[in-house]
Design a protein around this motif. Structure first.
Motif, short mmCIF file in Angstrom:
data_model
loop_
_atom_site.label_atom_id
_atom_site.label_comp_id
_atom_site.label_asym_id
_atom_site.label_seq_id
_atom_site.Cartn_x
_atom_site.Cartn_y
_atom_site.Cartn_z
N THR A 8 61.21 33.53 -0.11
CA THR A 8 60.75 32.23 0.71
C THR A 8 59.63 31.48 0.75
OG1 THR A 8 59.97 34.15 2.54
CG2 THR A 8 61.81 32.90 2.60
N GLY A 9 59.20 31.84 -0.92
CA GLY A 9 59.17 30.58 -1.32
C GLY A 9 58.95 29.18 -1.19
N PRO A 10 58.15 28.82 -2.16
CA PRO A 10 58.81 26.67 -1.74
C PRO A 10 60.50 27.37 -2.74
CG PRO A 10 57.04 27.09 -3.34
CD PRO A 10 57.15 28.32 -2.29
N GLY A 12 62.47 29.34 -2.71
CA GLY A 12 63.56 29.72 -1.94
C GLY A 12 64.39 28.59 -1.16
N PRO A 31 59.54 37.12 3.96
CA PRO A 31 58.56 36.81 5.12
C PRO A 31 58.63 34.99 5.49
CG PRO A 31 57.82 37.25 3.03
CD PRO A 31 59.11 36.87 2.90
N ALA A 42 52.10 19.04 -6.95
CA ALA A 42 52.28 17.13 -8.10
C ALA A 42 53.87 17.69 -7.40
CB ALA A 42 51.93 16.89 -9.26
N LEU A 43 54.31 16.57 -7.08
CA LEU A 43 56.23 17.13 -7.33
C LEU A 43 56.35 15.64 -8.36
CD1 LEU A 43 57.15 18.79 -4.44
CD2 LEU A 43 56.79 19.85 -6.99
N VAL A 127 63.71 42.50 0.75
CA VAL A 127 64.49 43.46 -0.06
C VAL A 127 64.42 44.60 -0.71
CG1 VAL A 127 67.10 43.48 -1.88
CG2 VAL A 127 66.07 41.00 -0.70
N ASP A 156 62.21 35.05 -5.44
CA ASP A 156 61.50 36.30 -5.21
C ASP A 156 60.12 36.52 -5.82
OD1 ASP A 156 62.54 37.04 -7.40
OD2 ASP A 156 63.81 39.13 -6.25
N PRO A 161 62.58 41.62 -7.29
CA PRO A 161 63.22 43.12 -7.82
C PRO A 161 64.49 42.33 -7.90
CG PRO A 161 61.77 42.96 -6.15
CD PRO A 161 61.39 41.45 -7.05
N VAL A 217 41.97 22.34 -9.77
CA VAL A 217 42.58 23.21 -10.82
C VAL A 217 41.90 23.98 -12.01
CG1 VAL A 217 44.14 24.91 -11.62
CG2 VAL A 217 44.61 22.95 -9.49
N TYR A 260 43.20 32.04 -8.21
CA TYR A 260 44.94 32.75 -8.82
C TYR A 260 44.65 33.10 -10.58
CZ TYR A 260 47.01 30.97 -4.94
OH TYR A 260 47.31 30.46 -3.83
N ASN A 294 58.39 21.63 -10.23
CA ASN A 294 59.03 20.82 -10.02
C ASN A 294 60.51 21.04 -11.63
OD1 ASN A 294 57.68 17.60 -10.00
ND2 ASN A 294 56.39 19.30 -10.93
C1 LIG Z 1 46.62 27.50 -9.50
C2 LIG Z 1 47.81 26.33 -9.90
C3 LIG Z 1 48.58 25.35 -9.16
C4 LIG Z 1 49.99 25.27 -9.43
N1 LIG Z 1 50.25 23.44 -9.70
C5 LIG Z 1 51.30 23.67 -9.72
C6 LIG Z 1 52.31 20.99 -9.57
O1 LIG Z 1 50.88 20.34 -9.48
N2 LIG Z 1 53.13 21.36 -9.84
C7 LIG Z 1 53.92 22.15 -9.83
O2 LIG Z 1 55.50 21.60 -9.76
N3 LIG Z 1 53.73 23.74 -10.03
C8 LIG Z 1 52.82 23.63 -9.49
N4 LIG Z 1 52.72 26.00 -9.51
C9 LIG Z 1 53.45 26.34 -10.15
C10 LIG Z 1 53.82 26.83 -8.34
O3 LIG Z 1 53.35 26.26 -7.58
C11 LIG Z 1 55.23 27.56 -8.91
O4 LIG Z 1 56.48 27.06 -9.23
C12 LIG Z 1 55.39 28.00 -7.20
O5 LIG Z 1 54.32 28.18 -5.94
C13 LIG Z 1 56.77 28.62 -7.39
O6 LIG Z 1 57.65 29.17 -6.05
P1 LIG Z 1 58.13 30.46 -6.00
O7 LIG Z 1 59.01 30.07 -4.73
O8 LIG Z 1 58.69 30.27 -7.20
O9 LIG Z 1 57.07 31.72 -5.92
P2 LIG Z 1 56.67 32.23 -4.59
O10 LIG Z 1 56.28 31.60 -4.40
O11 LIG Z 1 55.41 33.89 -5.23
O12 LIG Z 1 57.40 33.00 -3.60
C14 LIG Z 1 58.41 34.29 -3.89
C15 LIG Z 1 58.54 34.62 -2.77
O13 LIG Z 1 59.10 36.05 -2.92
C16 LIG Z 1 58.97 36.60 -1.76
N5 LIG Z 1 59.60 37.99 -1.89
C17 LIG Z 1 59.24 39.08 -3.43
N6 LIG Z 1 60.16 40.48 -2.82
C18 LIG Z 1 60.85 39.93 -1.64
C19 LIG Z 1 61.13 40.80 -1.48
N7 LIG Z 1 61.96 42.26 -2.09
N8 LIG Z 1 62.67 40.30 -1.13
C20 LIG Z 1 62.25 38.83 -0.47
N9 LIG Z 1 61.57 37.97 -0.63
C21 LIG Z 1 60.56 38.37 -1.64
C22 LIG Z 1 57.61 36.60 -1.34
O14 LIG Z 1 56.92 36.73 -0.14
C23 LIG Z 1 57.40 35.05 -1.37
O15 LIG Z 1 57.73 34.40 0.09
C24 LIG Z 1 51.30 26.11 -9.45
C25 LIG Z 1 50.48 27.28 -10.03
C26 LIG Z 1 49.61 27.19 -9.89
C27 LIG Z 1 48.92 28.82 -10.09
#
Ligand SMILES: Cc1cc2nc3c(=O)[nH]c(=O)nc-3n(C[C@H](O)[C@H](O)[C@H](O)COP(=O)(O)OP(=O)(O)OC[C@H]3O[C@@H](n4cnc5c(N)ncnc54)[C@H](O)[C@@H]3O)c2cc1C
Length: 398
Positions: A8-10, A12, A31, A42-43, A127, A156, A161, A217, A260, A294
C-alpha cells in the motif's frame, strides 16, 4: 475475477485503483498509507493523466507546483566539467513537464479514493506467506485470513516477499550514498525551475513547491548525512543555502528532515508464477531525474492493459509473458541510464568524467537532442518519433 494487490505504497494504491477502474475486483493487502513521508514526488504529464483518470489529481493540485524548467548544474570541482544544461517545457510545446507533489498529500489522497471504491476490499494486514500454484496463488495474511487469486500484483517494495516467493532472482547492490530529504522556504522566487546540482557525492536537487518553498534531495556519503541530520535548523539552513550557491536567496529549512540510504535492485524477470512486479518491487535506483514512481506508474498502465486483454486468466503464462516483454525495455533503459549517471558522478576516472560532461555538453548545445531527451523523459518512445521528424525538417530546410 479478483486480483490481489500486495503493498500500500503509492504503486500499490495506484495499481488497485487503476485495476478497479478497468472493471476488476481487487483485494488489497497492506497497512494504512504512510503519512510521515517528507519526500515529494515529481510526476510527469503522462503519470498525472493516470492520476486524473482514477480521480485523485484534482485534490492534489493546491499542494503541488508545476515544473516548467529543469536545469542540470555541474557543481563538481573536477578537471572536466560540463556547461549548465537547461530543459524548458515550452521548447516541446508543453506548459510544464509535470507537478511536484508532497508525498504527505499524495498518499492520503490515494488512500481516500481507494477506501471509497466499491470494487476494492482493503485488508489491513501483511502477507505472511505466499503459495504460488499452477492455477491460482494464495496469500496467508498475518491475521490468519487467506486470499487466493489468479494474479498477484507485487507492489510490496524493494525487498518484495512476493517476488521472492515467485522465485524471481535479482541483482542488487548498495551505494555509499544517502539522500537527505527536506523542505525549505526561500526568499527569492523559484520561477518553477528545478535545479539538479551534480556533485562528487551525487546529485543535490531542488524542486519547486507552491509559494516561496521548495523540496530538496541532497545525496551525500552516509557520514555527512548523519552530520547534516544532527545540525540545528539554522546551521542546516546555511549549509543548504551554500550548496545551492544562494540561487534562491535566504534558506529556512522546515522541521522533519529524513534520510534514505541509496541502493539499486533489478529483478531478472518482471513476472513469474502468477506474480507481476510493479513499483520498487520491479526496480530500485537512485533518485536522479525523478524517474522511480513515473516508471512504477507505467508498470501499472501496462499491467492494466494486459490484464484487460486476458480477463479470464490475467495471471496465466501468456499474460505474464506479455507483461515481462512489455516492461523489460523501459525498465532496463531507465535503470541503466540512472545507475550509469550516478556511477559517473562518483567515479574519479577521467574517461567516465569525459563521457558524462561530453554527453551533457552535446545535449545542452543541440536543440533537437535536448527536445528528444525531454520527450523521452516524459513519454518513452515519443522522443524518437519527434527527433526524426525534427531532423527531417532541418535537413529538408538546408
Ligand atoms: C529520496 C527519494 C526521492 C524520490 N523522488 C522521486 C520523484 O521525484 N519522482 C519519482 O517518480 N520517484 C521518486 N522516487 C521514487 C519513489 O519514491 C518510489 O518509486 C516509490 O516510493 C515506490 O513506491 P512503492 O509503492 O513501489 O514502494 P513502497 O512505498 O516502499 O511501498 C511498499 C509497500 O509494501 C508494503 N509491504 C511490504 N511487505 C508487505 C507484505 N508482506 N504484505 C503486504 N504489504 C507489504 C509496505 O508496507 C509498503 O506499504 C524517489 C525516491 C527517493 C528515495
Amino acid at each position: 475475477m479478483t486480483i490481489l494487490v500486495a503493498g500500500t505504497g503509492p504503486a500499490g494504491l495506484i495499481a488497485a485503483l487503476a485495476l478497479a477502474h478497468d472493471g476488476h475486483v481487487v483485494a488489497l493487502v497492506g497497512p494504512p498509507a504512510r503519512r510521515d513521508d517528507r519526500r515529494t514526488t515529481a510526476l510527469m504529464v503522462p503519470a498525472l493523466a493516470l492520476l486524473d483518470r482514477i480521480g485523485v489529481l484534482k485534490e492534489l493540485q493546491s499542494a503541488a507546483a508545476p515544473l516548467r524548467t529543469m536545469r542540470i548544474v555541474d557543481a563538481t570541482s573536477r578537471l572536466v566539467r560540463s556547461p549548465v544544461v537547461t530543459f524548458r517545457a515550452s521548447e516541446i510545446d508543453e506548459d510544464a513537464f509535470g507537478l511536484n507533489i508532497p508525498n504527505a498529500a499524495l498518499n492520503p489522497a490515494l488512500e481516500e479514493v481507494v477506501r471509497s471504491h466499491p470494487a476494492i476490499d482493503w485488508l489491513e494486514s501483511i502477507v505472511a506467506a505466499w503459495h504460488p500454484g499452477s492455477d491460482r496463488i494464495e496469500a496467508k495474511l498475518e491475521d490468519g485470513t487467506r486470499v487466493s487469486a489468479k494474479l498477484a500484483v507485487a507492489a510490496d517494495g524493494r525487498l518484495s516477499p512476493a517476488r521472492e516467493a515467485a522465485g524471481i532472482r535479482t541483482t542488487a547492490h548498495s551505494y555509499p550514498q544517502t539522500a537527505l530529504v527536506l523542505n525549505f522556504a526561500h526568499s527569492r522566487d523559484h520561477e518553477f525551475i528545478s535545479t539538479e546540482f551534480h556533485t562528487e557525492t551525487g546529485p543535490c536537487t531542488q524542486v519547486p513547491l507552491p509559494g516561496h518553498r521548495s523540496s530538496l534531495v541532497w545525496v551525500v556519503n552516509p557520514v555527512t548525512a548523519e552530520q547534516l541530520l544532527q545540525l540545528n535548523d539554522k546551521a542546516l539552513s546555511e549549509r543548504v543555502e551554500e550548496r545551492l550557491q544562494s540561487m534562491l536567496g535566504r534558506v529556512t529549512v522546515e522541521p522533519g528532515r529524513q534520510a534514505y540510504p541509496l541502493s539499486a535492485t533489478l529483478p531478472l524477470r518482471f513476472a513469474r508464477n502468477r506474480v507481476a512486479l510493479v513499483g520498487e518491487a520491479a526496480h530500485v535506483f537512485p533518485p536522479i531525474g525523478a524517474q522511480g514512481l513515473n516508471l512504477g506508474i507505467r508498470d501499472v498502465q501496462d499491467l492494466v492493459e494486459i490484464a484487460g486483454r486476458h480477463r479470464s486468466d490475467p495471471g496465466g503464462p501468456v499474460a505474464l509473458g506479455a507483461y515481462d516483454a512489455r516492461r523489460r525495455p523501459d525498465i532496463l533503459a531507465r535503470s541503466s541510464a540512472v545507475n550509469l549517471l550516478n556511477r559517473s558522478l562518483l567515479s574519479d576516472l577521467l574517461p567516465s568524467q569525459f563521457a558524462r560532461t561530453a554527453g551533457l555538453g552535446i545535449i545542452g548545445g543541440f536543440g533537437p537532442l535536448r527536445a528528444f531527451f525531454m520527450r523521452e523523459g516524459m513519454r518513452p518512445g515519443s522522443g524518437f518519433a519527434n527527433l526524426f521528424g525534427t531532423l527531417r525538417e532541418k535537413v529538408g530546410r538546408q
